[in-house]
Design an enzyme around this catalytic site. Sequence first.
Site, PDB file in Angstrom:
ATOM      1  N   TYR A  88       0.816  -1.218   0.000  1.00 43.90           N
ATOM      2  CA  TYR A  88       0.000   0.000   0.000  1.00 43.90           C
ATOM      3  C   TYR A  88       0.849   1.267   0.000  1.00 43.90           C
ATOM      4  O   TYR A  88       1.858   1.339   0.702  1.00 43.90           O
ATOM      5  CB  TYR A  88      -0.851   0.057   1.266  1.00 43.90           C
ATOM      6  CG  TYR A  88      -1.888  -1.031   1.403  1.00 43.90           C
ATOM      7  CD1 TYR A  88      -2.961  -1.121   0.532  1.00 43.90           C
ATOM      8  CD2 TYR A  88      -1.815  -1.940   2.453  1.00 43.90           C
ATOM      9  CE1 TYR A  88      -3.934  -2.099   0.690  1.00 43.90           C
ATOM     10  CE2 TYR A  88      -2.782  -2.919   2.627  1.00 43.90           C
ATOM     11  CZ  TYR A  88      -3.840  -2.993   1.737  1.00 43.90           C
ATOM     12  OH  TYR A  88      -4.796  -3.948   1.907  1.00 43.90           O
ATOM     13  N   LYS A  98     -17.381 -16.427   5.242  1.00 41.17           N
ATOM     14  CA  LYS A  98     -16.828 -16.975   3.996  1.00 41.17           C
ATOM     15  C   LYS A  98     -15.727 -17.969   4.359  1.00 41.17           C
ATOM     16  O   LYS A  98     -14.801 -17.623   5.096  1.00 41.17           O
ATOM     17  CB  LYS A  98     -16.281 -15.835   3.137  1.00 41.17           C
ATOM     18  CG  LYS A  98     -17.374 -14.851   2.719  1.00 41.17           C
ATOM     19  CD  LYS A  98     -16.806 -13.624   2.045  1.00 41.17           C
ATOM     20  CE  LYS A  98     -16.110 -12.727   3.031  1.00 41.17           C
ATOM     21  NZ  LYS A  98     -15.436 -11.586   2.407  1.00 41.17           N
ATOM     22  N   ASP A 133     -15.007  -8.986  -2.464  1.00 43.21           N
ATOM     23  CA  ASP A 133     -15.879  -7.889  -2.910  1.00 43.21           C
ATOM     24  C   ASP A 133     -16.898  -8.415  -3.922  1.00 43.21           C
ATOM     25  O   ASP A 133     -18.068  -8.030  -3.908  1.00 43.21           O
ATOM     26  CB  ASP A 133     -15.052  -6.777  -3.561  1.00 43.21           C
ATOM     27  CG  ASP A 133     -13.939  -6.290  -2.656  1.00 43.21           C
ATOM     28  OD1 ASP A 133     -14.132  -6.305  -1.423  1.00 43.21           O
ATOM     29  OD2 ASP A 133     -12.874  -5.914  -3.175  1.00 43.21           O
TER      30      ASP A 133
HETATM   31  O1  KDG Z   1     -10.785  -6.459  -1.564  1.00 40.73           O
HETATM   32  C1  KDG Z   1      -9.850  -5.877  -2.425  1.00 40.73           C
HETATM   33  C2  KDG Z   1      -9.193  -4.762  -1.706  1.00 40.73           C
HETATM   34  O2  KDG Z   1      -8.456  -5.288  -0.657  1.00 40.73           O
HETATM   35  C3  KDG Z   1      -8.288  -3.989  -2.597  1.00 40.73           C
HETATM   36  O3  KDG Z   1      -8.975  -3.413  -3.664  1.00 40.73           O
HETATM   37  C4  KDG Z   1      -7.552  -2.909  -1.888  1.00 40.73           C
HETATM   38  O4  KDG Z   1      -9.262  -1.763  -0.743  1.00 40.73           O
HETATM   39  C5  KDG Z   1      -8.236  -2.370  -0.704  1.00 40.73           C
HETATM   40  C6  KDG Z   1      -7.601  -2.608   0.579  1.00 40.73           C
HETATM   41  O5  KDG Z   1      -7.658  -1.709   1.366  1.00 40.73           O
HETATM   42  O6  KDG Z   1      -7.071  -3.676   0.827  1.00 40.73           O
END
Ligand code: KDG
Length: 308
Positions: free
Chosen positions: A99, A218, A250
């Site tokens: 990230y 899940k 998602d």
């Molecule tokens: O579920 C997918 C998300 O994990 C990805 O799009 C990135 O939103 C995100 C995250 O914060 O992990």
Amino acid sequence: TGDVVCLGESLAVFVPDAEEPGRYLLTIGGAESNVARHLARAGLPVRWVGAVGEDDLGRAVLDHLRASGVDVAAVRVDPERPTGLYVKEPDAGGSRMRYYRSGSAASALGPDFLATLDLTTARLVHLTGITAALSPSCRALLRTAMDPGRRRSSPLVSFDVNWRPVLWRDQDARVLTELANAADVVFVGEDEAEALWGTGDPDRVRALLPAPTTVVVKQGARGATLVEGGTAVFQPALAVDVVEPVGAGDAFAAGFLAATLAGAEPAHRLRAGHLLAAATLCSREDVGDPLPADRVAALLAADAATWA
Ligand code: KDG
């Protein structure tokens, strides 16, 4: 009638180009807007609300969502802060998410953002625990949006726990339990439930989350269990060769929610989730293309005992 509102952070996502190692493709992600894209594809009116920077990546996010049929009119464009992004780095076990989002435009959102939104037309508001991890102001935004004093079921609130330990680091994640208990529909992975609450067992998770109408656990490649009231319903997942799993949760949530809004029975709602998740599991992208009809038919036929 009415629309679905998905609130959270959308991100630019760099995914490795399968053709050329070392090269990356710019795609779009963010859990809540992934759900919005799936719902728009299913023909539901849907808004994504959140913030992007006034930069190229922010424009890419908005253009992409608009082109997917998602309403982005209420998105805040922040001139001071950048659009968040993440990179799917190839890893032995699939891919690792790296990230680049601290100090992002979305992280600066707070409860005041809610005042800019018109939620009177919303049938459903979809939120995730990721937002709670972004910053104290985002946590306050989520708390306000999910105020337990709000009238339940109007609009319906769904909450995907989406436990992201890298984002939480040394912050206290117990707020996730409180937030989940303020929702009407909760999604949680059994691995997430184990990490947070020490159990992934659907009945025990239900005991920890007594307030929501519906709790969905899940269970990875095995399937998913829904608990409504005291009744549990399980449906197996579809067997696919996984290319890359990020985004499957998602997709599952979107399929489940679309079927819920259509008034479907529990087993059908779970199947609708599995079907969208199967398509995303076959893609490197967070959302990916829908599976061709013959592929869907083959998958369903392979599981005829339960999917007939
Ligand atoms: O579920 C997918 C998300 O994990 C990805 O799009 C990135 O939103 C995100 C995250 O914060 O992990």
